[in-house]
Design a protein around this motif. Structure first.
Motif, short mmCIF file in Angstrom:
data_model
loop_
_atom_site.label_atom_id
_atom_site.label_comp_id
_atom_site.label_asym_id
_atom_site.label_seq_id
_atom_site.Cartn_x
_atom_site.Cartn_y
_atom_site.Cartn_z
N ILE A 103 0.83 -1.22 0.00
CA ILE A 103 0.00 0.00 0.00
C ILE A 103 0.86 1.27 0.00
O ILE A 103 0.66 2.18 -0.81
N PHE A 104 1.85 1.33 0.89
CA PHE A 104 2.61 2.57 1.06
C PHE A 104 3.70 2.77 0.02
O PHE A 104 4.30 3.85 -0.05
N THR A 105 3.97 1.75 -0.79
CA THR A 105 4.93 1.93 -1.89
C THR A 105 4.23 1.87 -3.24
O THR A 105 4.88 1.85 -4.28
N LEU A 106 2.88 1.84 -3.20
CA LEU A 106 2.08 1.76 -4.43
C LEU A 106 2.49 0.56 -5.29
O LEU A 106 2.50 0.64 -6.53
N GLY A 107 2.83 -0.53 -4.63
CA GLY A 107 3.16 -1.76 -5.34
C GLY A 107 4.62 -1.94 -5.66
O GLY A 107 5.04 -3.02 -6.09
N LEU A 108 5.44 -0.91 -5.45
CA LEU A 108 6.87 -1.00 -5.81
C LEU A 108 7.62 -2.01 -4.94
O LEU A 108 8.70 -2.48 -5.33
N ALA A 109 7.06 -2.33 -3.78
CA ALA A 109 7.74 -3.28 -2.88
C ALA A 109 7.37 -4.73 -3.20
O ALA A 109 7.75 -5.63 -2.44
N SER A 110 6.69 -4.97 -4.31
CA SER A 110 6.27 -6.34 -4.65
C SER A 110 7.40 -7.36 -4.62
O SER A 110 7.22 -8.47 -4.11
N PRO A 111 8.60 -7.05 -5.14
CA PRO A 111 9.69 -8.05 -5.07
C PRO A 111 10.08 -8.42 -3.65
O PRO A 111 10.37 -9.57 -3.35
N TRP A 112 10.08 -7.43 -2.75
CA TRP A 112 10.42 -7.70 -1.36
C TRP A 112 9.31 -8.51 -0.68
O TRP A 112 9.58 -9.40 0.11
N VAL A 113 8.07 -8.22 -1.03
CA VAL A 113 6.93 -8.98 -0.50
C VAL A 113 7.03 -10.43 -0.97
O VAL A 113 6.81 -11.37 -0.19
N THR A 114 7.37 -10.64 -2.23
CA THR A 114 7.49 -12.00 -2.77
C THR A 114 8.58 -12.79 -2.06
O THR A 114 8.36 -13.94 -1.65
N THR A 115 9.75 -12.19 -1.88
CA THR A 115 10.86 -12.92 -1.26
C THR A 115 10.59 -13.20 0.22
O THR A 115 10.91 -14.28 0.73
N ARG A 116 9.99 -12.25 0.94
CA ARG A 116 9.72 -12.50 2.36
C ARG A 116 8.60 -13.54 2.53
O ARG A 116 8.61 -14.30 3.49
N THR A 117 7.67 -13.58 1.57
CA THR A 117 6.62 -14.60 1.63
C THR A 117 7.19 -15.99 1.37
O THR A 117 6.87 -16.95 2.07
N LEU A 118 8.05 -16.10 0.36
CA LEU A 118 8.69 -17.39 0.08
C LEU A 118 9.55 -17.84 1.26
O LEU A 118 9.57 -19.02 1.61
N ARG A 119 10.27 -16.90 1.85
CA ARG A 119 11.11 -17.26 3.01
C ARG A 119 10.23 -17.76 4.16
O ARG A 119 10.58 -18.71 4.86
#
Length: 322
Positions: free
Chosen positions: A264-280
């Motif tokens: 929300i606060f990066t308007l989607g730009l943090a998607s790669p970080w969200v993906t890697t932390r979810t996989l971890r």
């Protein structure tokens, strides 16, 4: 006296991917996919899969994805030719001005999709399995296309006539079939969950989440994660090896809330970080419990299956059965 080495009874996975590394891959692929009007997507997908595989480690060894952009591109073209033809037929029927032709075209469109999905699942699992390896040993899926069709068509029909109630049993039957027909070298797999348990998880989860204004949803998600992971079984030399997913409700809360905040606060730009932390979160919390000896795994018959169309169909439908 001979000393026998005692194999550890708990075995963990590691996810070594980093948000910055994946962000470089993600944004490069996004830009190239946009500039090529989507044609670069197959190569972007393969690069992403290769990165996630090679950053996943088990017992000191990384996984490898052997697929190529060319394979995925061929499947990509097949998928879009089929769907362009289906949409042209649908538009022709619905714009003809004849109610009977519009109804027939709409009905045939959805029937075609229902017939494509079992083919897509079968092809996707077979392709992804044949192109996945660990320590040089490949997975193999030996399911039968006709059996998959029968399972899916019965599942779709019963789900429709029971107004969705049978969906839990259908999903479990599908998982059971795929796992029973999957091998890794001489290891075999099974899924021991049952549809009744999954149905009750959904029923309780939806009801309690509603009356608690969403608070119970974190318990609901944990139960779903544990159901799907902890019912996976591996067999080695007739010995059963179980999987555990050791997470708390607080862990689930942290994952979901922080991911939402980042998006929300990066308007989607943090998607790669969200993906890697979810996989971890998922990979690092899976524990295999039992006597497991990687040195006893031997490659059996290989399946050199290079048709990625099924994988592309699942992407098109946004179905993440893999």
């Amino acid at each position: 006296m001979e000393i026998v080495e005692q194999k550890p009874s708990k075995h963990i996975f590691l996810f070594l991917g980093k948000g910055v590394e994946y962000a470089i891959i993600f944004f490069k692929n996004l830009i190239l996919t946009i500039l090529t009007l989507g044609l670069y997507y197959p190569w972007a997908k393969v690069e992403m899969l290769k990165y996630f595989y090679q950053t996943t480690e088990f017992k000191g060894n990384r996984f490898t994805f052997h697929g190529t952009g060319a394979e995925v591109f061929k499947g990509f073209i097949k998928v879009y030719i089929v769907f362009i033809a289906l949409y042209v037929f649908l538009i022709y029927g619905t714009s003809s001005g004849r109610a009977d032709l519009a109804l027939i075209s709409l009905l045939l469109f959805y029937v075609a999709i229902i017939l494509i999905i079992p083919l897509a699942i079968h092809g996707a699992v077979r392709y992804r399995s044949s192109r996945s390896s660990w320590r040089g040993i490949h997975f193999k899926y030996f399911g039968n296309r006709k059996e998959m069709y029968k399972l899916c068509l019965v599942g779709f029909l019963l789900t429709i006539i029971t107004f969705g109630i049978y969906n839990s049993w259908f999903k479990v039957d599908l998982r059971k079939y795929i796992f029973k027909h999957l091998k890794f070298g001489n290891l075999s797999f099974d899924f021991i969950g049952d549809g009744g348990t999954l149905f009750l998880i959904h029923l309780k989860g939806i009801f309690l989440s509603y009356i608690t204004l969403g608070i119970y949803s974190f318990w609901y998600m944990r139960e779903l994660y544990q159901f799907h992971i902890q019912n996976m079984v591996v067999y080695q030399n007739d010995k059963k090896i179980m999987t555990k997913f050791n997470v708390s409700v607080g862990d689930v809360f942290e994952l979901i809330v922080i991911n939402a905040i980042l998006i929300i606060f990066t308007l989607g730009l943090a998607s790669p970080w969200v993906t890697t932390r979810t996989l971890r979160f998922f990979i690092a919390n899976v524990v295999i419990e039992g006597e497991f000896n990687e040195d006893d795994i031997k490659q059996t018959e290989l399946d050199d299956y290079g048709d990625a169309a099924g994988d592309d169909y699942l992407d098109f439908f946004d179905i993440d059965i893999l």
